[in-house]
Design a protein around this motif. Structure first.
Motif, PDB file in Angstrom:
ATOM      1  N   ASN A  48       0.826  -1.212   0.000  1.00  0.00           N
ATOM      2  CA  ASN A  48       0.000   0.000   0.000  1.00  0.00           C
ATOM      3  C   ASN A  48       0.860   1.261   0.000  1.00  0.00           C
ATOM      4  O   ASN A  48       0.504   2.265  -0.614  1.00  0.00           O
ATOM      5  CB  ASN A  48      -0.949  -0.010   1.193  1.00  0.00           C
ATOM      6  CG  ASN A  48      -2.154  -0.897   0.982  1.00  0.00           C
ATOM      7  OD1 ASN A  48      -2.525  -1.185  -0.161  1.00  0.00           O
ATOM      8  ND2 ASN A  48      -2.769  -1.337   2.061  1.00  0.00           N
ATOM      9  N   PHE A 153      -9.741  -0.488   0.285  1.00  0.00           N
ATOM     10  CA  PHE A 153      -8.742  -1.349   0.927  1.00  0.00           C
ATOM     11  C   PHE A 153      -8.957  -2.806   0.507  1.00  0.00           C
ATOM     12  O   PHE A 153      -8.010  -3.503   0.113  1.00  0.00           O
ATOM     13  CB  PHE A 153      -8.810  -1.231   2.446  1.00  0.00           C
ATOM     14  CG  PHE A 153      -7.807  -2.091   3.160  1.00  0.00           C
ATOM     15  CD1 PHE A 153      -6.510  -1.656   3.346  1.00  0.00           C
ATOM     16  CD2 PHE A 153      -8.162  -3.349   3.626  1.00  0.00           C
ATOM     17  CE1 PHE A 153      -5.570  -2.461   3.992  1.00  0.00           C
ATOM     18  CE2 PHE A 153      -7.232  -4.161   4.275  1.00  0.00           C
ATOM     19  CZ  PHE A 153      -5.933  -3.709   4.458  1.00  0.00           C
ATOM     20  N   ALA A 180      -7.983  -8.721   4.686  1.00  0.00           N
ATOM     21  CA  ALA A 180      -8.885  -7.635   4.294  1.00  0.00           C
ATOM     22  C   ALA A 180     -10.306  -7.900   4.773  1.00  0.00           C
ATOM     23  O   ALA A 180     -11.002  -6.980   5.222  1.00  0.00           O
ATOM     24  CB  ALA A 180      -8.861  -7.463   2.773  1.00  0.00           C
TER      25      ALA A 180
END
Length: 316
Positions: A48, A153, A180
């Protein structure tokens, strides 16, 4: 500890240790011979930081220009991802009998392939951000979407995991998407194929199965399930198309369930809230559960009948 516990604890420990000797999968004790879930989370965090370089800060990197920061992060991810892939390859039945050196070479090849895919992953995620921004009037800015939206996300992690899934890496992609899932309540299998401009609003309770195929410009809302029609076939259904195909420009509202590998939702269709679908619909179809009659208790309040004027979707 109290007297009763003290008198029994040795026997309890002995019984538990003896229970590990039965040779079941649950008895395995090789904790260093499998992927490390905590390291996988760190890899996701660092991916990320690479993908969204201006939004994720790591105070341990005291570097003053982007290229040097990305170089450090990229080498870190490549090193740790390669280690985790090597561990995961031990669980691939097709690689049984391969030497450790051969597995390491395969892992290196997979790692390089994955790292080279990062610009393409970023291209897809850029379109997802655009879809979220255009489609959600509550979005203050694209920055807010990147910083705060759970849907992005979950999509980001799935796009990372999908590359590894396509390469045939076992276990690791699922560990990534389940991380996640635990953080967002959004469960997207790493095997799902998802086109550009993918929009998940709210997201809680969304489930997308392994063989789902999603086109471009698809919107789905909370509680949507894109699932299998039946799993009674068990492991005999491996490599079968079990989950639906959603074509381009489809919107699926909250609580809808669309099931089955032969189910195709045609381009431009709108699937209303709480719809349960197990068959295909042609392009441009609007599917709606007929408005229910409402009954109110109280003086002077009568039942409210849903008239035809309230039904704006085609009812299947």
């Amino acid at each position: 500890m109290g007297r009763l516990i003290c008198d029994n604890i040795s026997e309890i420990i002995s019984d538990i240790v003896s229970d590990y000797e039965k040779g079941r999968p649950i008895d395995k004790q090789d904790i260093f011979g499998q992927p490390d879930r905590y390291m996988v989370r760190e890899i996701i965090d660092k991916l990320n930081r690479i993908v969204y370089a201006g939004y994720y800060v790591d105070r341990t990197y005291r570097i003053y220009n982007t290229s040097t920061t990305i170089a450090s992060l990229t080498e870190d991810v490549a090193y740790n991802l390669n280690k985790q892939i090597t561990l995961a390859l031990h669980f691939d039945e097709n690689l049984k009998g391969k030497s450790e050196e051969e597995l390491q070479l395969i892992a290196e090849d997979y790692t390089v392939t994955f790292m080279k895919k990062i610009p393409e992953i970023r291209e897809y995620l850029d379109t997802d951000i655009e879809a979220l921004y255009v489609g959600d009037p509550a979005a203050e800015s694209k920055d807010a979407i990147i910083i705060a939206y759970p849907g992005l996300f979950a999509i980001s992690v799935q796009r990372y995991a999908h590359v590894l899934y396509q390469l045939g890496v076992p276990i690791l992609p699922r560990v990534m998407t389940e991380h996640a899932h635990s953080r967002t309540g959004i469960d997207i299998n790493p095997g799902a194929t998802i086109g550009k401009y993918f929009f998940i609003d709210h997201g809680t309770g969304v489930v997308v199965g392994e063989t789902t195929v999603i086109g471009e410009n698809v919107k789905i809302y909370q509680g949507v399930t894109l699932g299998a029609l039946s799993t009674r076939g068990g492991r005999g259904l491996i490599d079968k198309k079990r989950h639906p195909t959603i074509e381009d420009n489809v919107t699926i509202y909250s609580g809808a369930s669309i099931l089955g590998g032969d189910t195709v939702i045609g381009k431009g269709s709108v699937i209303g809230g709480n719809v349960f679908l197990t068959k295909s619909v042609p392009a441009g179809t609007k599917v709606h559960v007929a408005n229910q009659e409402l009954q109110f208790d109280g003086d002077g309040i009568k039942s409210v009948d849903s008239g035809k004027e309230n039904e704006w979707f085609y009812v299947i």
